[in-house]
Each structure stands twice: as structure tokens, then as C-alpha cells.
Design a protein around this motif. Structure first.
Motif, mmCIF file in Angstrom:
data_model
loop_
_atom_site.group_PDB
_atom_site.id
_atom_site.type_symbol
_atom_site.label_atom_id
_atom_site.label_comp_id
_atom_site.label_asym_id
_atom_site.label_seq_id
_atom_site.Cartn_x
_atom_site.Cartn_y
_atom_site.Cartn_z
ATOM 1 N N LYS A 141 48.316 46.663 52.940
ATOM 2 C CA LYS A 141 48.712 45.426 53.620
ATOM 3 C C LYS A 141 47.989 44.233 53.028
ATOM 4 C CE LYS A 141 49.847 47.591 58.055
ATOM 5 N NZ LYS A 141 49.535 47.637 59.517
ATOM 6 N N ALA A 142 46.693 44.391 52.766
ATOM 7 C CA ALA A 142 45.915 43.293 52.178
ATOM 8 C C ALA A 142 46.438 42.948 50.796
ATOM 9 C CB ALA A 142 44.438 43.680 52.106
ATOM 10 N N ILE A 143 46.740 43.985 50.009
ATOM 11 C CA ILE A 143 47.234 43.751 48.658
ATOM 12 C C ILE A 143 48.546 42.983 48.708
ATOM 13 C CG2 ILE A 143 48.035 44.864 46.540
ATOM 14 C CD1 ILE A 143 46.201 47.250 47.411
ATOM 15 N N LYS A 144 49.424 43.373 49.628
ATOM 16 C CA LYS A 144 50.729 42.709 49.733
ATOM 17 C C LYS A 144 50.568 41.236 50.100
ATOM 18 C CE LYS A 144 53.630 46.702 50.840
ATOM 19 N NZ LYS A 144 54.454 47.365 51.887
ATOM 20 N N VAL A 145 49.580 40.942 50.945
ATOM 21 C CA VAL A 145 49.329 39.549 51.333
ATOM 22 C C VAL A 145 49.022 38.701 50.101
ATOM 23 C CG1 VAL A 145 47.710 38.010 52.516
ATOM 24 C CG2 VAL A 145 48.586 40.040 53.686
ATOM 25 N N PHE A 146 48.154 39.210 49.232
ATOM 26 C CA PHE A 146 47.745 38.443 48.053
ATOM 27 C C PHE A 146 48.804 38.469 46.965
ATOM 28 C CE2 PHE A 146 43.698 39.441 50.117
ATOM 29 C CZ PHE A 146 43.207 38.152 50.250
ATOM 30 N N LYS A 147 49.527 39.576 46.839
ATOM 31 C CA LYS A 147 50.588 39.653 45.835
ATOM 32 C C LYS A 147 51.710 38.676 46.177
ATOM 33 C CE LYS A 147 52.282 41.538 42.122
ATOM 34 N NZ LYS A 147 51.630 41.334 40.829
ATOM 35 N N LYS A 148 52.028 38.582 47.461
ATOM 36 C CA LYS A 148 53.052 37.640 47.899
ATOM 37 C C LYS A 148 52.517 36.215 47.850
ATOM 38 C CE LYS A 148 56.149 36.647 51.792
ATOM 39 N NZ LYS A 148 56.563 37.073 53.164
ATOM 40 N N GLY A 149 51.268 36.036 48.258
ATOM 41 C CA GLY A 149 50.688 34.704 48.314
ATOM 42 C C GLY A 149 50.519 34.070 46.957
ATOM 43 N N VAL A 150 50.154 34.873 45.942
ATOM 44 C CA VAL A 150 49.854 34.293 44.630
ATOM 45 C C VAL A 150 51.084 33.629 44.020
ATOM 46 C CG1 VAL A 150 50.365 36.320 43.181
ATOM 47 C CG2 VAL A 150 48.555 34.748 42.528
ATOM 48 N N ALA A 151 52.277 34.140 44.342
ATOM 49 C CA ALA A 151 53.509 33.525 43.835
ATOM 50 C C ALA A 151 53.745 32.161 44.472
ATOM 51 C CB ALA A 151 54.690 34.443 44.104
ATOM 52 N N GLN A 152 53.283 32.001 45.717
ATOM 53 C CA GLN A 152 53.438 30.714 46.407
ATOM 54 C C GLN A 152 52.327 29.744 46.010
ATOM 55 O OE1 GLN A 152 53.228 31.969 50.477
ATOM 56 N NE2 GLN A 152 55.311 32.777 50.529
ATOM 57 N N TRP A 153 51.109 30.265 45.879
ATOM 58 C CA TRP A 153 49.956 29.414 45.591
ATOM 59 C C TRP A 153 49.913 28.979 44.125
ATOM 60 C CZ3 TRP A 153 46.800 33.851 48.103
ATOM 61 C CH2 TRP A 153 47.055 33.863 49.492
ATOM 62 N N LYS A 154 50.477 29.815 43.233
ATOM 63 C CA LYS A 154 50.562 29.513 41.796
ATOM 64 C C LYS A 154 49.196 29.229 41.175
ATOM 65 C CE LYS A 154 55.375 28.135 41.697
ATOM 66 N NZ LYS A 154 56.384 27.127 41.328
ATOM 67 N N ILE A 155 48.266 30.111 41.507
ATOM 68 C CA ILE A 155 46.956 30.096 40.842
ATOM 69 C C ILE A 155 46.599 31.542 40.517
ATOM 70 C CG2 ILE A 155 46.165 28.017 42.064
ATOM 71 C CD1 ILE A 155 44.390 29.922 43.751
ATOM 72 N N PRO A 156 45.757 31.775 39.521
ATOM 73 C CA PRO A 156 45.329 33.149 39.251
ATOM 74 C C PRO A 156 44.307 33.623 40.274
ATOM 75 C CG PRO A 156 44.281 31.640 37.721
ATOM 76 C CD PRO A 156 45.233 30.825 38.534
ATOM 77 N N LEU A 157 44.439 34.870 40.700
ATOM 78 C CA LEU A 157 43.455 35.513 41.562
ATOM 79 C C LEU A 157 42.756 36.575 40.723
ATOM 80 C CD1 LEU A 157 45.399 36.066 44.922
ATOM 81 C CD2 LEU A 157 44.058 34.088 44.204
ATOM 82 N N LEU A 158 41.449 36.485 40.646
ATOM 83 C CA LEU A 158 40.660 37.387 39.821
ATOM 84 C C LEU A 158 39.831 38.293 40.722
ATOM 85 C CD1 LEU A 158 40.018 37.951 36.836
ATOM 86 C CD2 LEU A 158 38.164 36.296 37.001
ATOM 87 N N PHE A 159 40.031 39.604 40.598
ATOM 88 C CA PHE A 159 39.321 40.571 41.432
ATOM 89 C C PHE A 159 38.354 41.388 40.585
ATOM 90 C CE2 PHE A 159 43.056 39.727 43.958
ATOM 91 C CZ PHE A 159 42.665 39.903 45.269
ATOM 92 N N ALA A 160 37.120 41.508 41.040
ATOM 93 C CA ALA A 160 36.183 42.449 40.420
ATOM 94 C C ALA A 160 36.388 43.801 41.094
ATOM 95 C CB ALA A 160 34.747 41.979 40.612
ATOM 96 N N VAL A 161 36.619 44.818 40.280
ATOM 97 C CA VAL A 161 36.904 46.149 40.810
ATOM 98 C C VAL A 161 35.940 47.151 40.189
ATOM 99 C CG1 VAL A 161 38.622 47.978 41.000
ATOM 100 C CG2 VAL A 161 39.331 45.596 41.160
ATOM 101 N N GLN A 162 35.336 47.948 41.017
ATOM 102 C CA GLN A 162 34.335 48.904 40.545
ATOM 103 C C GLN A 162 34.978 50.230 40.164
ATOM 104 O OE1 GLN A 162 30.324 48.447 41.965
ATOM 105 N NE2 GLN A 162 30.425 50.516 42.793
ATOM 106 N N LEU A 163 34.624 50.723 38.990
ATOM 107 C CA LEU A 163 35.081 52.040 38.570
ATOM 108 C C LEU A 163 34.174 53.109 39.181
ATOM 109 C CD1 LEU A 163 35.859 51.454 34.793
ATOM 110 C CD2 LEU A 163 37.380 51.235 36.750
ATOM 111 N N ALA A 164 34.750 54.263 39.435
ATOM 112 C CA ALA A 164 33.984 55.376 39.995
ATOM 113 C C ALA A 164 33.321 56.149 38.864
ATOM 114 C CB ALA A 164 34.907 56.291 40.794
ATOM 115 N N LYS A 165 32.009 56.275 38.915
ATOM 116 C CA LYS A 165 31.285 57.002 37.873
ATOM 117 C C LYS A 165 31.804 58.429 37.735
ATOM 118 C CE LYS A 165 26.847 54.548 38.116
ATOM 119 N NZ LYS A 165 25.407 54.687 38.400
ATOM 120 N N SER A 166 32.160 59.017 38.862
ATOM 121 C CA SER A 166 32.595 60.418 38.837
ATOM 122 C C SER A 166 33.972 60.578 38.206
ATOM 123 C CB SER A 166 32.627 60.967 40.264
ATOM 124 O OG SER A 166 33.515 60.202 41.063
#
Length: 267
Positions: A214-239
Motif C-alpha cells: 500500500k505504501a509503495i502504491k502511494v508513492f508510485k502513484k504520487g510520483v507521477a503527479q508530483w513530477k519529481i524523483p524519489l530516491l530510496f536507500a534500500v538495505q541488502l540482506a547480508k544473508s
């Protein structure tokens, strides 16, 4: 003009002519006009950089950040994702004195980020200021420990008093609150937004079920309206991350959590 009939006879041909000349380019495809899509395509085809990160090799390889989409910075813990995101933001401020950027960082306090920005601008790590353990090149450049400390302190004052007006920080960590603050930022002219880290948005319902889609959909839909890049830091799992892999590009399976941010992103 002799009444409405004559006015109508003048306006109708003008309207048809305007549709012929401008209609196609003004046609909307999703949230973009045809002319906007053409300009973006021209930049991509000509190997132009859309929104530069300030890191030449990254911009050369990727074409820069997307104009309006989600981009991910994926890496193992403690290798510089947050520092990279701050650098990209500061680069936007240096490119244009009118640019404003936004950073959501609930894991780090605002004073802490200001101190990290001061270190970034001076090249003097915070721990060296705290311990007075300065390197010879630092001492050669600034001539004394006192001047090193003063240079760092001056940079901190600059960040707090001036940079903070354009580098907008928030500790919000709930999606409705984030969206509300982001919209306020957009009204103030924010042209780029980042999240450190994406995992702060991985939600669970009262039964413990994962509902971060649900959160992802909010930002995926919002970014098309806001017309700015959204940059997310995402952590990889060591395992999960295979260090022996020939390609260092992460896959959804490498990401800590569900990996759905990867699936929703442009890069």
C-alpha cells in the motif's frame, strides 16, 4: 465586431488552427503531455543526463536520476548509502541557488544530519573533530587543530543557518504524515525527495501481515503527479547477497524485506 455571430465566426477557425498546431503536443498520456515525453526521450537518446547525481560514472552509466520516478540506492549495511544520498542532494543545491530538496530520515536526528553535512562540505569527519585526531594533510592545509575545528564549526553554522532553508529535513515515518509534509515541500519548490531508509515504510497490520504494498502504491502513484524523483536507500540482506556474483547489480531477492520497492522502481 457586429455581435456574437461574427465573434464566433472568428474564433472557430482560430480554435481549429490551434488544435492542428498544438493539439497533438498537448495531448496527455497519463500525467505527461506528448511534448514532455518528447523532450525526455530526446535527452535519453542524445545520451544526455536527466538529473545529474554529481557522480560522473553513475550519470554516464544510468543517464542520471529519472525526472519523475522512483530510484533505489541498494547496498549492504554501512557502505555509504546515506552519504551518497546527502551528496546527491547537496549537488542539486550547488547546481542552482533556487533548488530545494527534501530528506526523510527518522533514523538520524536533524542535528546529526546537519553535523554530517558539515563534515561532507569540509572533508573533516565528525569523529576527528570530536577526538582532535587530525591527519597530516588536514594540519598542513589548515595549519593548526584550532583552525580545523573552526572551519568545521563555520561549516556547521552555514548548514544550520542557510543550507537548511533549501535542504529540508523531516523525521516523519508514517506514510500519511510523509505525504502531507512532502506536499508542503512541493508547494515550497522542492525538486527532489529522498528516503533514508525505504524499510521504514514496510508496514504490518494488526495480524502481523505485510502490507507495505500500500505504501509503495502511494508513492508510485504520487510520483507521477508530483513530477519529481524519489530516491530510496534500500538495505541488502547480508544473508542473501552473493558477493561472488559477477554482476554487482542487486535483484529483488537481495533486498532486506519483501523486495517490492525494487519492483516498483525505475532504476
Amino acid at each position: 465586431l457586429a455581435g456574437r455571430a461574427e465573434l464566433r465566426s472568428l474564433l472557430l477557425p482560430a480554435l481549429k488552427n490551434a488544435e492542428k498546431v498544438h493539439g497533438l503536443l498537448d495531448t496527455k498520456i497519463g500525467s505527461y503531455s506528448v511534448s514532455e515525453i518528447r523532450e525526455i526521450a530526446k535527452q535519453v537518446i542524445s545520451s544526455g543526463v536527466l538529473i545529474p547525481t554529481g557522480f560522473f560514472e553513475i550519470d554516464n552509466y544510468t543517464g542520471g536520476l529519472p525526472i519523475a520516478d522512483i530510484a533505489l540506492v541498494c547496498a549492504l549495511p554501512s557502505v555509504g548509502k546515506s552519504a551518497f544520498i546527502r551528496s546527491v542532494r547537496v549537488h542539486q543545491l550547488e547546481r542552482n541557488p533556487n533548488n530545494k530538496v527534501m530528506l526523510f530520515s527518522p533514523d538520524q536526528s536533524i542535528p546529526e544530519i546537519m553535523m554530517l553535512l558539515a563534515s561532507q562540505r569540509t572533508g573533516i569527519p565528525l569523529w576527528r573533530v570530536r577526538t582532535k585526531n587530525f591527519t597530516k594533510p588536514m594540519l598542513d592545509h589548515y595549519t593548526s587543530p584550532e583552525r580545523i575545528t573552526k572551519a568545521w564549526g563555520d561549516a556547521l553554522d552555514e548548514c544550520r543557518l542557510n543550507l537548511s532553508k533549501r535542504f529540508i529535513l523531516s523525521e516523519a515515518d508514517e506514510v500519511p504524515e510523509i505525504v502531507k509534509e512532502l506536499r508542503v515541500g512541493l508547494d515550497k519548490g522542492v525538486m527532489m525527495c529522498a528516503f533514508d531508509y525505504a524499510q521504514i515504510l514496510e508496514l504490518e497490520d494488526e495480524r502481523g501481515r505485510d502490507i507495505d504494498t500500500k505504501a509503495i502504491k502511494v508513492f508510485k502513484k504520487g510520483v507521477a503527479q508530483w513530477k519529481i524523483p524519489l530516491l530510496f536507500a534500500v538495505q541488502l540482506a547480508k544473508s542473501k547477497f552473493d558477493r561472488g556474483r559477477k554482476s554487482g547489480i542487486p535483484t529483488p531477492n537481495d533486498i532486506e524485506g519483501t523486495g517490492r520497492y525494487y519492483q516498483a522502481s525505475n532504476q
